[in-house]
Design an enzyme around this catalytic site. Structure first.
Site, mmCIF file in Angstrom:
data_model
loop_
_atom_site.group_PDB
_atom_site.id
_atom_site.type_symbol
_atom_site.label_atom_id
_atom_site.label_comp_id
_atom_site.label_asym_id
_atom_site.label_seq_id
_atom_site.Cartn_x
_atom_site.Cartn_y
_atom_site.Cartn_z
ATOM 1 N N CYS A 84 1.541 2.286 3.611
ATOM 2 C CA CYS A 84 2.441 2.869 2.858
ATOM 3 C C CYS A 84 1.531 3.181 1.366
ATOM 4 O O CYS A 84 1.093 4.420 1.478
ATOM 5 C CB CYS A 84 3.467 1.499 2.315
ATOM 6 S SG CYS A 84 4.945 2.039 1.425
ATOM 7 N N HIS A 179 5.645 -0.822 6.806
ATOM 8 C CA HIS A 179 4.853 -1.991 6.629
ATOM 9 C C HIS A 179 4.611 -2.943 7.798
ATOM 10 O O HIS A 179 5.596 -3.786 8.087
ATOM 11 C CB HIS A 179 5.514 -2.750 5.570
ATOM 12 C CG HIS A 179 5.420 -2.113 4.030
ATOM 13 N ND1 HIS A 179 4.569 -2.718 3.117
ATOM 14 C CD2 HIS A 179 6.049 -1.238 3.535
ATOM 15 C CE1 HIS A 179 4.928 -1.782 2.024
ATOM 16 N NE2 HIS A 179 5.790 -0.977 2.353
ATOM 17 N N GLU A 181 3.009 -5.441 8.397
ATOM 18 C CA GLU A 181 2.839 -6.677 8.048
ATOM 19 C C GLU A 181 3.974 -7.375 7.703
ATOM 20 O O GLU A 181 4.205 -8.599 7.579
ATOM 21 C CB GLU A 181 1.699 -6.897 6.672
ATOM 22 C CG GLU A 181 2.374 -6.663 5.409
ATOM 23 C CD GLU A 181 2.934 -5.104 5.029
ATOM 24 O OE1 GLU A 181 2.555 -4.424 5.894
ATOM 25 O OE2 GLU A 181 3.166 -4.800 4.034
HETATM 26 N N1 GLN Z 1 6.030 4.718 -3.139
HETATM 27 C C1 GLN Z 1 5.007 3.925 -3.327
HETATM 28 C C2 GLN Z 1 3.991 4.508 -3.942
HETATM 29 O O1 GLN Z 1 3.392 5.627 -3.463
HETATM 30 C C3 GLN Z 1 4.593 3.291 -1.998
HETATM 31 C C4 GLN Z 1 5.404 2.188 -1.737
HETATM 32 C C5 GLN Z 1 5.299 0.999 -0.965
HETATM 33 O O2 GLN Z 1 3.854 0.828 -0.792
HETATM 34 N N2 GLN Z 1 5.981 0.042 -0.413
HETATM 35 O O3 GLN Z 1 2.995 3.969 -4.583
#
Ligand code: GLN
Length: 196
Positions: A84, A179, A181
């Protein structure tokens, strides 16, 4: 074997547990460290950069002196998984929001990310994913995740959702929009450990 989870902000403890589970399943012995200081990086065999807020994580990586050593480790072949926000940070190219916020990318993977491409539309959702190299679908948990808009060079797309790339690999580097995890399925973490 010593794995490290960058623990400056975001979903780090879940990655520590997922790595421990993955190691147990693979019969591997070793420890998992929560990393906040550069000197902790030296002894690591692999690293995870978790989700969170990519601008905040990037600022903390710079301030704590973790940015440069992470780039070097990625270039030297140490396996790194970015999930992410971590996926955003591994990319060479970001979107307008990355530019506007002055987010310092690690500039390691040949890919361009659109930071909140999924978030603006649907915030959070779960979707079964087909991932190259894994049998059977993987439960993808998406929380305001990025889309990998395109890959080039040595970077290969491993999974897509609704025609948009959500996982990619480039040699020792692995990135997911979702994610892993937050599901019970440890196969993405096992992929990282198999790179060792
Ligand atoms: N949208 C977030 C970002 O780019 C990432 C979201 C996440 O890691 N759950 O910082």
């Amino acid at each position: 074997m010593r794995a490290g989870v960058i623990s400056v902000q975001g979903a780090a403890p879940e990655h520590v547990m997922a790595l421990q589970d993955a190691m147990a399943r693979m019969g591997m012995h070793g420890e998992v460290a929560a990393v906040r200081r550069p000197e902790q990086l030296a002894s690591l065999s692999c690293v995870i950069i978790p989700g969170g807020e990519s601008t905040t994580i990037s600022k903390l990586l710079l301030r704590l002196g973790l940015h440069e050593p992470l780039v070097r480790m990625g270039e030297e072949g140490v396996p790194i998984l970015g999930t992410c926000a971590g996926c955003v940070l591994l990319a060479r190219e970001g979107d307008g929001e990355v530019d506007r916020t002055g987010t310092a990318l690690l500039d390691l993977m040949d890919m361009k990310v659109d930071r909140n491409a999924f978030g603006r539309q649907r915030e959070s959702f779960e979707a079964p994913l087909d991932i190259k190299g894994l049998d059977g679908s993987f439960p993808g948990v998406f929380i305001r995740g990025p889309v990998i808009e395109r890959t080039w060079g040595r970077c290969e797309a491993l999974s897509s959702h609704d025609g948009r790339i959500v996982m990619a690999r480039q040699d020792n580097l692995l990135a997911t929009s979702f994610h892993p995890e937050l599901s019970r399925d440890t196969r993405v973490h096992e992929m990282l450990l198999r790179m060792l």
